[in-house]
Design a protein around this motif. Sequence first.
Motif, PDB file in Angstrom:
ATOM      1  N   ARG A   8       0.795  -1.180  -0.032  1.00 47.64           N
ATOM      2  CA  ARG A   8      -0.158  -0.157  -0.096  1.00 47.64           C
ATOM      3  C   ARG A   8       0.774   1.104   0.006  1.00 47.64           C
ATOM      4  NH1 ARG A   8       1.396  -2.240   5.258  1.00 47.64           N
ATOM      5  NH2 ARG A   8       1.478  -0.434   6.793  1.00 47.64           N
ATOM      6  N   THR A   9       0.100   2.216  -0.606  1.00 50.21           N
ATOM      7  CA  THR A   9       1.150   3.545  -0.623  1.00 50.21           C
ATOM      8  C   THR A   9       0.223   4.756  -0.952  1.00 50.21           C
ATOM      9  OG1 THR A   9       3.108   4.717  -1.558  1.00 50.21           O
ATOM     10  CG2 THR A   9       1.871   3.211  -3.131  1.00 50.21           C
ATOM     11  N   ASN A  10       0.885   5.988  -0.693  1.00 50.82           N
ATOM     12  CA  ASN A  10       0.134   7.070  -1.242  1.00 50.82           C
ATOM     13  C   ASN A  10       0.844   7.689  -2.217  1.00 50.82           C
ATOM     14  OD1 ASN A  10      -2.192   7.353   0.477  1.00 50.82           O
ATOM     15  ND2 ASN A  10      -0.838   7.633   2.247  1.00 50.82           N
ATOM     16  N   THR A  11       1.975   7.221  -2.620  1.00 52.69           N
ATOM     17  CA  THR A  11       2.783   7.922  -3.591  1.00 52.69           C
ATOM     18  C   THR A  11       2.845   7.044  -4.913  1.00 52.69           C
ATOM     19  OG1 THR A  11       4.168   8.105  -1.872  1.00 52.69           O
ATOM     20  CG2 THR A  11       5.125   8.772  -3.860  1.00 52.69           C
ATOM     21  N   PRO A  12       2.054   7.922  -5.985  1.00 49.09           N
ATOM     22  CA  PRO A  12       1.849   7.146  -7.437  1.00 49.09           C
ATOM     23  C   PRO A  12       3.209   7.155  -7.890  1.00 49.09           C
ATOM     24  CG  PRO A  12       0.601   9.286  -7.184  1.00 49.09           C
ATOM     25  CD  PRO A  12       1.421   9.310  -5.818  1.00 49.09           C
ATOM     26  N   GLU A  13       4.539   7.727  -7.646  1.00 50.92           N
ATOM     27  CA  GLU A  13       5.565   7.847  -8.340  1.00 50.92           C
ATOM     28  C   GLU A  13       6.214   6.383  -8.067  1.00 50.92           C
ATOM     29  OE1 GLU A  13       4.967  10.350  -6.539  1.00 50.92           O
ATOM     30  OE2 GLU A  13       5.060  11.907  -8.265  1.00 50.92           O
TER      31      GLU A  13
ATOM     32  N   HIS B  10      -3.416  -6.403  -8.970  1.00 50.75           N
ATOM     33  CA  HIS B  10      -4.810  -6.360  -8.549  1.00 50.75           C
ATOM     34  C   HIS B  10      -5.109  -5.766  -7.339  1.00 50.75           C
ATOM     35  CE1 HIS B  10      -4.040 -10.213  -6.660  1.00 50.75           C
ATOM     36  NE2 HIS B  10      -4.686  -9.591  -5.834  1.00 50.75           N
ATOM     37  N   ARG B  11      -5.768  -4.829  -7.482  1.00 50.52           N
ATOM     38  CA  ARG B  11      -6.422  -3.965  -6.261  1.00 50.52           C
ATOM     39  C   ARG B  11      -6.960  -4.786  -5.166  1.00 50.52           C
ATOM     40  NH1 ARG B  11      -6.471   1.896  -6.299  1.00 50.52           N
ATOM     41  NH2 ARG B  11      -5.280   2.469  -8.061  1.00 50.52           N
ATOM     42  N   THR B  12      -6.873  -4.455  -4.045  1.00 52.88           N
ATOM     43  CA  THR B  12      -7.335  -5.536  -3.162  1.00 52.88           C
ATOM     44  C   THR B  12      -7.672  -4.597  -1.885  1.00 52.88           C
ATOM     45  OG1 THR B  12      -7.036  -7.717  -2.095  1.00 52.88           O
ATOM     46  CG2 THR B  12      -4.976  -6.321  -2.163  1.00 52.88           C
ATOM     47  N   ARG B  13      -8.445  -5.208  -0.956  1.00 46.38           N
ATOM     48  CA  ARG B  13      -8.692  -4.515   0.467  1.00 46.38           C
ATOM     49  C   ARG B  13      -8.210  -5.258   1.580  1.00 46.38           C
ATOM     50  NH1 ARG B  13     -12.932  -3.696   3.420  1.00 46.38           N
ATOM     51  NH2 ARG B  13     -13.238  -1.606   4.270  1.00 46.38           N
ATOM     52  N   TYR B  14      -7.525  -4.780   2.504  1.00 49.10           N
ATOM     53  CA  TYR B  14      -6.931  -5.624   3.647  1.00 49.10           C
ATOM     54  C   TYR B  14      -7.799  -5.811   4.781  1.00 49.10           C
ATOM     55  CZ  TYR B  14      -3.003  -5.102   0.605  1.00 49.10           C
ATOM     56  OH  TYR B  14      -2.008  -5.109  -0.566  1.00 49.10           O
TER      57      TYR B  14
ATOM     58  N   TYR C 270      -7.746  -2.210   6.871  1.00 49.92           N
ATOM     59  CA  TYR C 270      -6.557  -2.213   7.739  1.00 49.92           C
ATOM     60  C   TYR C 270      -5.595  -0.764   7.532  1.00 49.92           C
ATOM     61  CZ  TYR C 270      -3.414  -4.129  11.390  1.00 49.92           C
ATOM     62  OH  TYR C 270      -2.601  -4.465  12.614  1.00 49.92           O
ATOM     63  N   PHE C 271      -5.782  -0.226   6.365  1.00 51.43           N
ATOM     64  CA  PHE C 271      -4.817   0.861   5.908  1.00 51.43           C
ATOM     65  C   PHE C 271      -5.676   1.930   5.481  1.00 51.43           C
ATOM     66  CE2 PHE C 271      -2.390  -3.035   5.328  1.00 51.43           C
ATOM     67  CZ  PHE C 271      -1.542  -2.805   6.256  1.00 51.43           C
ATOM     68  N   ASP C 272      -4.908   3.203   5.447  1.00 53.71           N
ATOM     69  CA  ASP C 272      -5.840   4.427   4.855  1.00 53.71           C
ATOM     70  C   ASP C 272      -5.301   4.687   3.305  1.00 53.71           C
ATOM     71  OD1 ASP C 272      -7.625   5.045   6.763  1.00 53.71           O
ATOM     72  OD2 ASP C 272      -6.097   5.921   8.175  1.00 53.71           O
ATOM     73  N   ASP C 273      -4.233   4.061   2.731  1.00 48.52           N
ATOM     74  CA  ASP C 273      -3.440   4.415   1.647  1.00 48.52           C
ATOM     75  C   ASP C 273      -4.499   4.475   0.534  1.00 48.52           C
ATOM     76  OD1 ASP C 273      -0.266   4.095   2.571  1.00 48.52           O
ATOM     77  OD2 ASP C 273      -1.800   3.061   3.819  1.00 48.52           O
ATOM     78  N   SER C 274      -4.042   5.195  -0.498  1.00 48.26           N
ATOM     79  CA  SER C 274      -4.968   5.308  -1.571  1.00 48.26           C
ATOM     80  C   SER C 274      -4.608   4.055  -2.664  1.00 48.26           C
ATOM     81  CB  SER C 274      -4.872   6.662  -2.317  1.00 48.26           C
ATOM     82  OG  SER C 274      -3.407   7.034  -2.603  1.00 48.26           O
ATOM     83  N   PHE C 275      -3.587   3.755  -2.626  1.00 45.47           N
ATOM     84  CA  PHE C 275      -3.187   2.505  -3.471  1.00 45.47           C
ATOM     85  C   PHE C 275      -3.144   1.436  -2.791  1.00 45.47           C
ATOM     86  CE2 PHE C 275      -0.610  -0.338  -6.019  1.00 45.47           C
ATOM     87  CZ  PHE C 275      -1.216  -0.210  -7.230  1.00 45.47           C
ATOM     88  N   GLN C 276      -3.999   0.319  -2.666  1.00 43.90           N
ATOM     89  CA  GLN C 276      -3.728  -1.033  -1.763  1.00 43.90           C
ATOM     90  C   GLN C 276      -3.842  -2.047  -2.949  1.00 43.90           C
ATOM     91  OE1 GLN C 276      -5.938  -1.099   1.902  1.00 43.90           O
ATOM     92  NE2 GLN C 276      -6.251   1.314   1.803  1.00 43.90           N
TER      93      GLN C 276
END
Length: 387
Positions: free
Chosen positions: A61-66, A78-82, A182-188
Motif C-alpha cells: 500500500r502507498t500514497n505515492t503514485p511515483e 490487482h487492487r485489494t482490500r486488507y 486496515y490501511f488508509d492509503d490510496s493505493f492498496q
Amino acid sequence: MYDAMVVGAGLSGLVMAERLCNQLGWRCLLIDRREHLGGNCYDAPDRNGVLTHLYGPHYFRTNTPELVNYLSRFTAWHRTRYTVRSFTGGRYWSFPINLKTFEQLVGRESSQEEFRRWLDERRQPIVEPQNSEEVMLASVGAEFYEKFFKGYTKKQWNKEPRHLHPSVCGRIPIRTTREDGYFDDSFQAMPQEGYTAMFNRMVDSCEANLEVRLGLDFRQAKEAFKYRHLFYTGPIDEYFQACYGRLEYRSLRFEVDSHSAQSLARQGKSGFWQPYLQVNYPNSQQYTRIVEIKHATRQNTPHTNVVREYPQDYNHANEPYYPVPTHRNLALYKEYAALASREKEVTFLGRLATYAYLNMDQAVAQALLAFETKFLAHPQKRAPRLA
Ligand code: FAD
Ligand code: UDP
C-alpha cells in the motif's frame, strides 16, 4: 571488479541494483545469504500450488503514485482490500478500532457523534505521548487499549508497551467512521503474479549488468570480490562487528498449515479456512495472528493455507525481522549511524541497515531517493563503465 556490490537481495537491494544497472549502466553484484531473492517479501507456492507469504503477510500500500509507476515496470497489480479482525473474549471484533467496533461493544447501532463523545470521556490527557502505552491511552483510553493492544504488543515484542516508541502502536489507525480496512492509503494492491515474479523481472531487466549470487554471506563476498562502492542492507551493528554492543531485533517463527480442497471439505469448509484475511489474537494463543493470504491474492484455487506467527527472540540462527524501537536501541543506532556516515564508499539502506520499521513503499522510496540524490544527481560519483 564490479562497480558495486549490493548486500541483500531484499526490496531495498533489488531496487538499488536495478537502478544502478539500468539507469547508470553499472555492473553490479547482488548477493544474499538466503537462497532466494526478495528478502522478507519473498513468496512461493506451497505443495498445493497456493501462493504463500513465507515471511509474514506483505500487504502493499502507498500514497505515492511515483512508487507505483516505478514498480509497475515489473508487475501488473490487482487492487485489494486488507480486512483484519481481532479475536478476543470469544468473538471477532472489527479492527482497527472504528465505529463498528464501538457498536459491537455497546451491542446496538450508534453514531460517530456518540462514539466521539465516548472516546473523549476515556482518552487520557497526554499531550505528547512518549511511548506505545501513552499513545493508545491518549487516543482510545484504557478499555480498548487493554482489549486490543496491551496483550498483543507484549506478545509481539516481549516488552511492555510503555518501553516501545509511540510509533509502534501509533501506526494502527483509529477511526470514528465505519471504514474498517486496515490501511488508509490510496493505493492498496498486490503484484498480480506475486512478489517473487516481480523481483525476477527486476533482475532480468538488468541483463548482463547484474550478477546474482544467493546463499552467500557478506563476510565471504567481501574477501572474494572487488568493487568500487558497497550498498549494505544487512543489520548495521553486524557490519561494525557490534563494536558498540548489539542492537536488538525481534524474530518470528512462521507455521504454514496447508489445506487441500479435500481437507477443507472434511472440515465443512470450501475455498477458505477462515472468514477474514487476517485474525489477530491479542489475549489468547501463543501466536499473534493467523493470515490466509488467498483472501488478498485472490488466487483461483480450491486449496488454501494459513500462516500462524509466533514471536521469538532473535538469536542469530533465525532472522532479524523487526528493529526494536526502545530508547536504548534508538540511541545505540545513532552511534552506528554516525560511524556509517564516515564510510564514504558505503551506502546503508533498508530496514536493517537504517534500523527503521519501514514498510515496503518506504523501503522503495528510501532506495530511490538515495539513488537519485547520491548517484544520479552527482555524475562524478558514477564509476566508469567497465569492459
Ligand atoms: P529485507 O527484506 O530484510 O532484506 C535484507 C536482505 O539482506 C535479507 O534477504 C537478508 O538475508 C540479507 N542479508 C542480511 N545480512 C546479510 C549478509 N551479511 N550477507 C548477505 N545477505 C545479507 N511491509 C509492507 O509494506 N506491508 C506489509 O504487510 C508488511 N508486512 C511485514 C510482515 C513481516 C513479518 C515483516 C518482518 C515485515 C513486513 N513488512 C511489510 C516490511 C517489509 O518486509 C520491508 O519493508 C521490506 O522487506 C524491506 O526490505 P529490505 O530489503 O530493507 O529488508
Ligand atoms: N498491535 C496490537 N494489536 C493488534 C495489532 C497491532 O497491539 O491487534 C500493535 C503491536 O504492537 C504491533 C503494532 O501494533 O507490533 C503494529 O501492528 P502491525 O499490524 O502494523 O504489525 P506488523 O504487520 O508490522 O507486524
